[in-house]
Design an enzyme around this catalytic site. Structure first.
Site, PDB file in Angstrom:
ATOM      1  N   ILE A  91     -17.670 -35.317  44.636  1.00 60.99           N
ATOM      2  CA  ILE A  91     -18.338 -34.011  44.661  1.00 60.99           C
ATOM      3  C   ILE A  91     -18.922 -33.804  46.055  1.00 60.99           C
ATOM      4  O   ILE A  91     -19.628 -34.668  46.578  1.00 60.99           O
ATOM      5  CB  ILE A  91     -19.417 -33.939  43.574  1.00 60.99           C
ATOM      6  N   LEU A  92     -18.585 -32.680  46.635  1.00 57.20           N
ATOM      7  CA  LEU A  92     -19.032 -32.382  48.004  1.00 57.20           C
ATOM      8  C   LEU A  92     -20.373 -31.655  47.961  1.00 57.20           C
ATOM      9  O   LEU A  92     -20.556 -30.748  47.139  1.00 57.20           O
ATOM     10  CB  LEU A  92     -17.987 -31.515  48.703  1.00 57.20           C
ATOM     11  N   ASN A 106      -9.292 -25.997  45.599  1.00 57.82           N
ATOM     12  CA  ASN A 106      -9.198 -27.227  44.803  1.00 57.82           C
ATOM     13  C   ASN A 106      -8.199 -27.018  43.670  1.00 57.82           C
ATOM     14  O   ASN A 106      -8.094 -25.933  43.105  1.00 57.82           O
ATOM     15  CB  ASN A 106     -10.578 -27.564  44.209  1.00 57.82           C
ATOM     16  N   HIS A 108      -7.171 -28.181  39.925  1.00 60.55           N
ATOM     17  CA  HIS A 108      -7.864 -28.772  38.777  1.00 60.55           C
ATOM     18  C   HIS A 108      -6.945 -28.755  37.548  1.00 60.55           C
ATOM     19  O   HIS A 108      -6.326 -27.726  37.253  1.00 60.55           O
ATOM     20  CB  HIS A 108      -9.149 -27.988  38.481  1.00 60.55           C
ATOM     21  N   SER A 135      -5.334 -25.071  37.364  1.00 62.02           N
ATOM     22  CA  SER A 135      -5.910 -23.940  38.103  1.00 62.02           C
ATOM     23  C   SER A 135      -6.063 -24.313  39.571  1.00 62.02           C
ATOM     24  O   SER A 135      -6.313 -25.481  39.892  1.00 62.02           O
ATOM     25  CB  SER A 135      -7.314 -23.595  37.580  1.00 62.02           C
ATOM     26  N   ASP A 140     -16.769 -23.692  45.550  1.00 63.11           N
ATOM     27  CA  ASP A 140     -18.134 -23.264  45.875  1.00 63.11           C
ATOM     28  C   ASP A 140     -19.063 -24.462  45.647  1.00 63.11           C
ATOM     29  O   ASP A 140     -18.589 -25.591  45.504  1.00 63.11           O
ATOM     30  CB  ASP A 140     -18.535 -22.005  45.090  1.00 63.11           C
ATOM     31  N   ALA A 141     -20.353 -24.212  45.553  1.00 60.07           N
ATOM     32  CA  ALA A 141     -21.303 -25.329  45.483  1.00 60.07           C
ATOM     33  C   ALA A 141     -21.296 -26.043  44.128  1.00 60.07           C
ATOM     34  O   ALA A 141     -21.813 -27.156  44.006  1.00 60.07           O
ATOM     35  CB  ALA A 141     -22.703 -24.828  45.806  1.00 60.07           C
ATOM     36  N   GLY A 142     -20.701 -25.435  43.105  1.00 60.86           N
ATOM     37  CA  GLY A 142     -20.683 -26.067  41.781  1.00 60.86           C
ATOM     38  C   GLY A 142     -19.475 -26.981  41.594  1.00 60.86           C
ATOM     39  O   GLY A 142     -18.628 -27.098  42.478  1.00 60.86           O
ATOM     40  N   ASP A 144     -16.130 -27.367  40.028  1.00 57.38           N
ATOM     41  CA  ASP A 144     -15.011 -26.609  39.442  1.00 57.38           C
ATOM     42  C   ASP A 144     -15.439 -25.221  38.952  1.00 57.38           C
ATOM     43  O   ASP A 144     -14.914 -24.716  37.956  1.00 57.38           O
ATOM     44  CB  ASP A 144     -14.361 -27.413  38.289  1.00 57.38           C
TER      45      ASP A 144
HETATM   46  C1  GRF Z   1      -4.408 -33.684  39.762  1.00 59.29           C
HETATM   47  O1  GRF Z   1      -4.131 -33.528  38.406  1.00 59.29           O
HETATM   48  C2  GRF Z   1      -5.550 -32.800  40.194  1.00 59.29           C
HETATM   49  O2  GRF Z   1      -5.629 -31.609  39.499  1.00 59.29           O
HETATM   50  C3  GRF Z   1      -6.744 -33.652  39.845  1.00 59.29           C
HETATM   51  O3  GRF Z   1      -6.357 -34.949  40.217  1.00 59.29           O
HETATM   52  C4  GRF Z   1      -4.943 -35.069  40.080  1.00 59.29           C
HETATM   53  C5  GRF Z   1      -4.417 -35.611  41.363  1.00 59.29           C
HETATM   54  O4  GRF Z   1      -3.098 -36.062  41.239  1.00 59.29           O
HETATM   55  N1  GRF Z   1      -7.927 -33.153  40.485  1.00 59.29           N
HETATM   56  P1  GRF Z   1      -2.266 -36.553  42.495  1.00 59.29           P
HETATM   57  O5  GRF Z   1      -3.145 -37.556  43.263  1.00 59.29           O
HETATM   58  O6  GRF Z   1      -1.942 -35.343  43.325  1.00 59.29           O
HETATM   59  O7  GRF Z   1      -1.048 -37.206  41.931  1.00 59.29           O
END
Ligand code: GRF
Length: 198
Positions: A91-92, A106, A108, A135, A140-142, A144
């Site tokens: 977390i940044l 990012n 997710h 997604s 942002d600061a939160g 996801d």
């Molecule tokens: C992905 O599913 C991404 O959404 C999540 O971590 C995983 C990373 O996979 N945050 P990889 O390292 O790109 O294989």
């Protein structure tokens, strides 16, 4: 040419998909460097493509703030147009996200705002839902919480376990990342339109 710094923590399959796309001279983006918070296995992909890597480990700093300052310094001197978090699992702090948002995205593994956090695939599986997905959002600061730019759906199958579901999600993530980066480079996505801080 859109220039990118990518941050990873894991196997880097999404990074690899982006590097393969960037290897095509017709693709309008280029990865300048790949960073990590540890000696991530995915850094090997960057090395194979001759892309410089850097590792900034939080454990080596007295505070998260100091760590993030050094991480940011490793990025800013390259002057990238975009930062892509592709499986970056730290977390940044707000000092970092404020500096780069909205030019930081990012990936997710869920249909945000459902299932934020580090266990999105497990949480979707346990929820009993029939559909999850992935997604891409502005950071942002939160955690996801930033505005979603694009998402894709993935069916949850009756015999799925975390591994099988995550693998199918990653296939969609890899394609979506290449698509979204292209759209940003070509001006079809304007990240300022997704600036959650405004
Ligand atoms: C992905 O599913 C991404 O959404 C999540 O971590 C995983 C990373 O996979 N945050 P990889 O390292 O790109 O294989």
């Amino acid at each position: 040419m859109l220039t990118i710094v990518t941050l990873i923590s894991g196997s880097g399959s999404n990074l690899l998909s982006l590097l393969k796309a960037c290897d095509n001279p017709l693709y309008p983006a280029k990865v300048l460097a790949v960073g990590s918070d540890k000696d991530a296995t995915g850094l090997v992909h960057a090395e194979q493509y001759g892309i410089p890597t850097f590792v900034v480990e939080p454990e080596k700093f007295d505070s998260k703030h100091q760590w993030a300052e050094v991480l940011a310094a490793n990025i800013t001197h390259l002057k990238p147009d975009l930062i892509v978090l592709a499986g970056f699992m730290k977390i940044l702090p707000e000092s970092f996200t404020d500096r780069f948002s909205p030019k930081i995205i990012n990936l997710h593994p869920s249909l945000l705002p459902s299932f934020p956090g580090a266990h999105a695939v497990r949480d979707a599986l346990q929820s009993g839902e029939k559909v999850t997905g992935c997604s891409i959002h502005v950071v942002d600061a939160g955690v996801d919480t930033g505005p979603v730019i694009r998402s894709r759906q993935v069916d949850i199958l009756a015999d799925d376990d975390q591994g099988s579901l995550h693998e199918r999600i990653k296939i969609q993530e890899q394609a979506m990342l290449v698509e979204v980066v292209r759209d940003i480079a070509e001006g079809k996505i304007n990240l300022e339109d997704f600036d959650g801080n405004r």
